[in-house]
Design a protein around this motif. Structure first.
Motif: not given
Length: 98
Positions: A71-95
């Motif tokens: 969506p145009r109202l959702l900035p790329c940096n916010m999407i990238e930040s979400f993935f960078r923050k949450n993908l590593p969490r999957l390594e340690v648990s299913d949070t």
């Protein structure tokens, strides 16, 4: 809908394990994922905005993500930040990701 430039996120677990954890999380959150542990595509619902669509490829210890529609109202940096923050969490648990 707009796209974003590709970005990579590092991880330390086996690619197949990461793939299965992401796939399970997508299923639990009404997302869609097609492909295999090396490459594919995904659709993630984003409340109040619509959805984010993209492609992924996994090589070695990194996953490359390309957002193809957002969506145009959702900035790329916010999407990238979400993935960078949450993908590593999957390594340690299913949070739950947020």
């Amino acid at each position: 809908m707009a796209s974003c430039k590709p970005f990579e996120v590092q991880f330390s677990i086996e690619a197949e394990s990461l793939y299965h954890k992401i796939s399970d999380l997508m299923d639990k959150n009404n997302g869609q994922m097609s492909g295999d542990p090396s490459a594919g595509s995904f659709i993630v619902p984003v409340s109040s905005f619509g959805r984010v669509e993209g492609e992924y490829s996994i090589s070695g210890s990194s996953i490359r993500l390309t957002i193809t529609k957002r969506p145009r109202l959702l900035p790329c940096n916010m999407i990238e930040s979400f993935f960078r923050k949450n993908l590593p969490r999957l390594e340690v648990s299913d949070t739950r990701v947020d």
